[in-house]
Design a protein around this motif. Structure first.
Motif, PDB file in Angstrom:
ATOM      1  N   GLY A 123       0.805  -1.146  -0.007  1.00 52.45           N
ATOM      2  CA  GLY A 123      -0.163  -0.011  -0.056  1.00 52.45           C
ATOM      3  C   GLY A 123       0.845   1.338   0.002  1.00 52.45           C
ATOM      4  O   GLY A 123       0.563   2.381  -0.665  1.00 52.45           O
ATOM      5  N   LEU A 124       1.845   1.220   0.937  1.00 59.72           N
ATOM      6  CA  LEU A 124       3.018   2.679   0.841  1.00 59.72           C
ATOM      7  C   LEU A 124       3.423   2.591  -0.659  1.00 59.72           C
ATOM      8  O   LEU A 124       3.435   3.899  -0.870  1.00 59.72           O
ATOM      9  N   SER A 250       0.937  19.199  16.190  1.00 57.56           N
ATOM     10  CA  SER A 250       1.211  18.323  15.236  1.00 57.56           C
ATOM     11  C   SER A 250      -0.124  18.138  14.169  1.00 57.56           C
ATOM     12  O   SER A 250      -1.109  17.614  14.767  1.00 57.56           O
ATOM     13  N   PRO A 251       0.153  18.219  13.005  1.00 56.11           N
ATOM     14  CA  PRO A 251      -0.963  18.237  11.779  1.00 56.11           C
ATOM     15  C   PRO A 251      -1.478  16.568  11.752  1.00 56.11           C
ATOM     16  O   PRO A 251      -2.443  16.478  11.942  1.00 56.11           O
ATOM     17  N   GLY A 252      -0.177  15.759  11.894  1.00 49.57           N
ATOM     18  CA  GLY A 252      -0.912  14.463  11.837  1.00 49.57           C
ATOM     19  C   GLY A 252      -1.646  13.918  13.087  1.00 49.57           C
ATOM     20  O   GLY A 252      -2.434  13.366  12.910  1.00 49.57           O
ATOM     21  N   VAL A 253      -1.231  14.406  14.106  1.00 49.97           N
ATOM     22  CA  VAL A 253      -2.067  13.983  15.354  1.00 49.97           C
ATOM     23  C   VAL A 253      -3.448  14.829  15.368  1.00 49.97           C
ATOM     24  O   VAL A 253      -4.444  14.129  15.632  1.00 49.97           O
ATOM     25  N   ILE A 267      -6.138  14.094   1.985  1.00 49.86           N
ATOM     26  CA  ILE A 267      -4.750  14.555   2.151  1.00 49.86           C
ATOM     27  C   ILE A 267      -4.055  14.617   0.877  1.00 49.86           C
ATOM     28  O   ILE A 267      -4.590  13.686  -0.053  1.00 49.86           O
ATOM     29  N   GLY A 268      -3.115  15.528   0.796  1.00 45.30           N
ATOM     30  CA  GLY A 268      -2.178  15.597  -0.404  1.00 45.30           C
ATOM     31  C   GLY A 268      -0.917  14.905  -0.168  1.00 45.30           C
ATOM     32  O   GLY A 268      -0.570  14.798   0.835  1.00 45.30           O
ATOM     33  N   VAL A 283       3.001  13.744   7.489  1.00 46.98           N
ATOM     34  CA  VAL A 283       1.637  13.917   7.906  1.00 46.98           C
ATOM     35  C   VAL A 283       0.908  12.705   7.234  1.00 46.98           C
ATOM     36  O   VAL A 283       0.012  12.134   7.989  1.00 46.98           O
ATOM     37  N   ALA A 284       1.074  12.426   5.961  1.00 43.78           N
ATOM     38  CA  ALA A 284       0.496  11.499   5.510  1.00 43.78           C
ATOM     39  C   ALA A 284       0.669  10.178   5.971  1.00 43.78           C
ATOM     40  O   ALA A 284      -0.324   9.353   6.047  1.00 43.78           O
ATOM     41  N   HIS A 285       1.983   9.870   6.223  1.00 41.13           N
ATOM     42  CA  HIS A 285       2.344   8.696   6.994  1.00 41.13           C
ATOM     43  C   HIS A 285       1.471   8.547   8.245  1.00 41.13           C
ATOM     44  O   HIS A 285       1.023   7.319   8.619  1.00 41.13           O
ATOM     45  N   ALA A 286       1.740   9.482   9.000  1.00 48.54           N
ATOM     46  CA  ALA A 286       0.759   9.321  10.467  1.00 48.54           C
ATOM     47  C   ALA A 286      -0.720   9.025  10.264  1.00 48.54           C
ATOM     48  O   ALA A 286      -1.317   7.978  10.733  1.00 48.54           O
ATOM     49  N   VAL A 287      -1.269   9.692   9.291  1.00 51.29           N
ATOM     50  CA  VAL A 287      -2.657   9.675   9.049  1.00 51.29           C
ATOM     51  C   VAL A 287      -3.106   8.231   8.404  1.00 51.29           C
ATOM     52  O   VAL A 287      -4.123   7.461   8.866  1.00 51.29           O
TER      53      VAL A 287
END
Length: 301
Positions: A123-124, A250-253, A267-268, A283-287
């Motif tokens: 997926g990644l 933190s945007p991801g949190v 997300i972009g 951020v994408a990784h966290a989400v």
């Protein structure tokens, strides 16, 4: 070539949930659904192994996708469902399949606990290398999960959709990401929640302990920047109720927390030209790894 919604299917619970989500989205879009199964070449010395015999190969390569397609047609009348079997490594084959798709939908292996990773290496890799939007759907995702609770407090497909959540960097906004989120909200007849998270500059932290007015000033600056970005989009989509939030942290949190009340997170991902590695940004990784709602990743320059 006509656009389709493409879903990867490998027989796992997460891929089945992804196929169901893809069928619902295909109906909203008025597009056909293509179910793709990737058959990875098996080394010659393993072909004769009991678990890889003719009966097992027939089960995985024919019976599972056929039954999946039949079930999707029955549960989603009016949606054209076609099957396609591809050969090669899953990441490469799915990335190729996404080229002519409106969007690609994949399953994520939801693990228990907040620390459990939801997205595997395939997926990644696909998210990092495809130029088309990719949606990751967790195992167990159901139609009711996208909707608000009924009077009894239970989510129901008969109630309105939860808001679409857009994670946006107001300092570097991209039109394709914003448009995707607005269109998703419009299809669902729901509102759009826009979240612009930001971290305090390190050199401000000490000063904030003595002067909270500095923090308020920064909050105001970020709120004004977000409002300026969203102003033309509010005019373009006047029927969509939009709420804007620009909290520090933190945007991801922030996005992961807000995802609990969303039907879809958008997300972009900035396109990286290097062919090596799966670079998707922190951020994408966290989400992707922790969101409880489906996540749409929209690539942009």
């Amino acid at each position: 070539m006509d656009r389709t919604v493409v879903a990867g299917l490998d027989g796992s619970p997460e891929s089945r949930a992804a196929a169901e989500w893809a069928a619902r989205e295909a109906k909203l879009l008025g597009l056909p659904l293509k179910i793709v199964q990737v058959w990875e070449p098996v080394p010659d010395h393993l072909v004769q192994a009991p678990l890889l015999g003719a009966e097992t190969r027939h089960h995985w390569s024919e019976r599972i996708p056929r039954e999946a397609a039949e079930g999707l047609r029955a549960r989603h009348p009016g949606v054209e469902v076609v099957m396609e079997q591809l050969h090669g490594t899953p990441a490469d084959a799915l990335t190729k399949a996404a080229e002519d798709a409106e969007l690609l939908v994949l399953g994520s292996r939801g693990m228990s606990g907040v620390s459990g990773f939801m997205v595997g290496s395939v997926g990644l890799a696909v998210v990092a290398h495809t130029a088309r939007p990719v949606v990751l759907v967790r195992a167990g995702e159901q139609a009711a999960d996208e909707h608000q609770a009924d009077p009894a407090g239970i989510p129901s497909a008969a109630t309105p959709y939860r808001p679409v959540l857009l994670g946006l960097d107001a300092s570097h906004p991209d039109d394709s990401v914003i448009e995707f989120a607005f269109e998703a909200a419009a299809r669902r007849g729901t509102s759009l929640r826009v979240l612009h998270g930001w971290n305090l500059p390190p050199y401000y932290v000490y000063g904030l302990t003595a002067d909270l007015r500095l923090h308020d000033e920064l909050v105001g600056q970020h709120a004004a920047a977000l409002a300026e970005v969203m102003r033309p989009w509010r005019q373009k989509y006047p029927q969509i109720e939009v709420t804007e939030e620009s909290p520090s942290g933190s945007p991801g949190v922030r996005l992961v927390d807000a995802a609990r009340e969303a039907c879809l997170v958008v997300i972009g991902r900035r396109v990286r030209r290097s062919p090596f590695g799966a670079h998707i940004g922190p951020v994408a990784h966290a989400v992707l790894h922790h969101s409880t709602a489906p996540v749409a990743v929209v690539a942009h320059d």
